[in-house]
Design a protein around this motif. Structure first.
Motif, mmCIF file in Angstrom:
data_model
loop_
_atom_site.group_PDB
_atom_site.id
_atom_site.type_symbol
_atom_site.label_atom_id
_atom_site.label_comp_id
_atom_site.label_asym_id
_atom_site.label_seq_id
_atom_site.Cartn_x
_atom_site.Cartn_y
_atom_site.Cartn_z
ATOM 1 N N UNK A 151 0.832 -1.205 0.000
ATOM 2 C CA UNK A 151 0.000 0.000 0.000
ATOM 3 C C UNK A 151 0.865 1.254 0.000
ATOM 4 N N UNK A 152 0.645 2.122 -0.969
ATOM 5 C CA UNK A 152 1.422 3.372 -1.061
ATOM 6 C C UNK A 152 0.815 4.398 -0.115
ATOM 7 N N UNK A 153 1.507 4.638 0.997
ATOM 8 C CA UNK A 153 0.925 5.474 2.057
ATOM 9 C C UNK A 153 0.967 6.964 1.740
ATOM 10 N N UNK A 154 1.911 7.374 0.901
ATOM 11 C CA UNK A 154 2.192 8.804 0.624
ATOM 12 C C UNK A 154 2.878 9.487 1.807
ATOM 13 N N UNK A 155 3.174 8.715 2.840
ATOM 14 C CA UNK A 155 3.878 9.281 4.001
ATOM 15 C C UNK A 155 5.382 9.194 3.788
ATOM 16 N N UNK A 156 6.076 10.287 4.109
ATOM 17 C CA UNK A 156 7.520 10.328 3.922
ATOM 18 C C UNK A 156 8.224 10.132 5.270
ATOM 19 N N UNK A 157 9.096 9.130 5.301
ATOM 20 C CA UNK A 157 9.881 8.873 6.506
ATOM 21 C C UNK A 157 11.079 8.017 6.096
ATOM 22 N N UNK A 158 11.794 7.490 7.093
ATOM 23 C CA UNK A 158 12.876 6.555 6.785
ATOM 24 C C UNK A 158 12.920 5.491 7.864
ATOM 25 N N UNK A 159 13.538 4.366 7.551
ATOM 26 C CA UNK A 159 13.676 3.321 8.556
ATOM 27 C C UNK A 159 14.999 3.529 9.284
ATOM 28 N N UNK A 160 14.988 3.224 10.570
ATOM 29 C CA UNK A 160 16.201 3.394 11.377
ATOM 30 C C UNK A 160 16.779 2.006 11.614
ATOM 31 N N UNK A 161 17.863 1.673 10.907
ATOM 32 C CA UNK A 161 18.361 0.297 11.009
ATOM 33 C C UNK A 161 19.062 -0.009 12.335
ATOM 34 N N UNK A 162 19.606 1.023 13.015
ATOM 35 C CA UNK A 162 20.349 0.756 14.258
ATOM 36 C C UNK A 162 19.414 0.193 15.326
ATOM 37 N N UNK A 163 19.909 -0.802 16.103
ATOM 38 C CA UNK A 163 19.060 -1.361 17.155
ATOM 39 C C UNK A 163 18.785 -0.340 18.263
ATOM 40 N N UNK A 164 17.687 -0.544 18.966
ATOM 41 C CA UNK A 164 17.307 0.383 20.044
ATOM 42 C C UNK A 164 17.734 -0.236 21.371
#
Ligand code: DLL
Length: 433
Positions: free
Chosen positions: A297-310
């Motif tokens: 589903x194309x959300x149209x929301x702009x963000x990024x994934x944070x690969x570093x562990x929390x």
């Protein structure tokens, strides 16, 4: 506290295996039961049996909000109506809404996903939560409600509107947790301070979502309401709230319920995948939904994934705060601008209120922007000289944040409409010339 250690702290390999197993099932379910998905996959020459690895998700066709509208109301349902126990919809701004259904198992999964971010935000069964999202077709009210009940929280389903009554309930019922949009939290913060009840309320936690908001807005609300605020993300087409939520660790990035959703990040123009950690449009595939399984589903929301562990102990990947929607982005003199950039430039300037509006208009053939900012009561009654200095400060901040100079208008206290739900930040006068 971690609500579901098994899934939230799963080893990566195990999580990927679970995702692949569920992806295969979900794609087969869509293909076999939704003629729309079957036709789209056939047109692209993909069969459920072509899914061998998680990477193969990219072979699947995208789904858009228009696809959902065109199949209004039940065209994307994959189960008979006798198995659907709830219906919600998303209003959107024009035309027919998009309609989503839930089986009993879908509702179960939804409540579990919400319970995860509710717990991650600090809320426990000792808390009393006031839900000021609308209870109705909007997924916010019911979504949070069932998640909170699952955690054992005492829920006050006050629903939206009537700010005076919300304050009365907050004070008398001793709400410790506030559930709403960040813009309504700002409004409530203002109302709490004006009515002089700040010392009489018991708020500890604020769980805010459903619209973009900046970290500066977070500080503003935390200070006004005396609580700790976290962000949570979701959308009706995918499930509602519960796709991802922040933990208290750094309040930096929302943990995604990866066992139920795969999030890809693509370039909205070329539709190609972005490099890991790069910003782009979020594309979501649900892995375990029965009634309305949704594919890419194309959300149209702009963000990024944070690969570093929390460091909170959860192993699930995080997504950064949403910067805005591609539909809300506009281009002024060749520069792409999101309302959130304006928000972060404006907030925290002494003498202003966290209320602003972006007015788009035409200057000849070009789009132009005027920013309206509300001035505080005190500043407004102050000397003209001080107002001018404030104007200069804001202008300089906007210019450095946006890279271009824009028009600015300081407006009197209380002239910008307050929001009880999702805030409207843009007035588009471009058609009017
Ligand atoms: O807003 C679901 C929700 C309810 C999420 C309550 C969180 C809390 P919709 O009305 O379908 O569903 O709107 C979905 O809202 O595509 C985003 O553009 C925006 N949105 C939702 N959460 C956030 C967030 C609900 N935390 C649309 N930050 C999404 C920024 C958000 N935008």
């Amino acid at each position: 506290m971690i609500w579901d250690k098994k899934h939230e702290c799963m080893a990566e390999g195990e999580m990927r295996r679970l995702q692949l197993e569920r992806l295969k099932e979900s794609v087969a379910h869509s293909y076999n039961n939704v003629p729309f998905y079957r036709a789209k996959m056939d047109a692209e020459g993909v069969k459920p049996s072509d899914i061998h690895s998680l990477k193969d998700v990219t072979k699947l066709p995208f789904t858009t909000k228009d696809d959902m509208r065109r199949n209004y109301p039940y065209g994307l349902f994959a189960v008979p109506m006798k198995d659907v126990v709830r219906i919600h919809s998303s209003s959107g701004t024009t035309g027919k809404p998009t309609v989503v259904g839930y089986t009993r198992r879908d509702l179960e999964m939804w409540a579990e996903c919400c319970a995860r971010f509710i717990t991650a935000a600090g809320v426990t069964s000792e808390d009393i939560a006031q839900v000021t999202f609308g209870y109705g077709l909007f997924t916010g009210g019911f979504g949070l409600h069932y998640g909170l009940e699952r955690v054992g929280v005492s829920v006050i389903p006050s629903s939206s509107g009537n700010t005076a009554r919300q304050l009365m309930l907050m004070e008398d019922f001793k709400s410790t947790t506030l559930i709403c949009t960040p813009s309504y939290a700002v409004y409530l913060g203002e109302a709490v301070n004006e009515s002089g009840i700040k010392d009489k309320i018991s708020l500890k936690w604020g769980l805010f979502g459903s619209e973009p908001w900046t970290n500066k807005m977070r500080l503003e609300v935390e200070q006004k309401l005396g609580l700790s605020a976290t962000d949570n993300y979701g959308l009706s087409e995918v499930i509602g709230p519960g796709v991802a939520g922040e933990c208290l660790e750094f309040k930096n990035g929302m943990h995604i319920c990866e066992d139920h959703f795969i999030i890809e990040v693509i370039d909205p123009e070329t539709l190609e995948p972005k490099e890991p950690g790069e910003k782009g449009e979020l594309v979501i595939t649900a892995l375990s939904k029965e009634a309305v399984p949704v594919m890419r589903y194309r959300t149209r929301d702009i963000s990024r994934l944070i690969p570093e562990p929390c460091s909170c102990g959860r192993t699930t990947i995080r997504m950064e705060k949403v910067h805005g929607r591609t539909d809300d982005m506009f281009i002024i003199r060749g520069v792409n601008i999101f309302p959130s950039q304006v928000e972060s430039a404006l907030l925290g300037i002494d003498g202003t209120e966290p209320h602003y509006m972006l007015v788009l208009y035409k200057e000849g053939a070009m789009d132009a922007l005027e920013v309206w900012v509300e001035v505080s009561e005190k500043m407004f009654s102050d000397k003209m000289k001080n107002l001018r200095a404030l104007e200069d400060t804001i202008r300089a901040r906007l210019k450095s944040a946006l890279g271009i100079a824009v028009k600015l208008k300081l407006v009197e206290p209380r002239t910008i409409a307050r929001s009880e739900g999702k805030a409207k930040r843009i007035i588009d006068n471009r058609e009017k010339g």
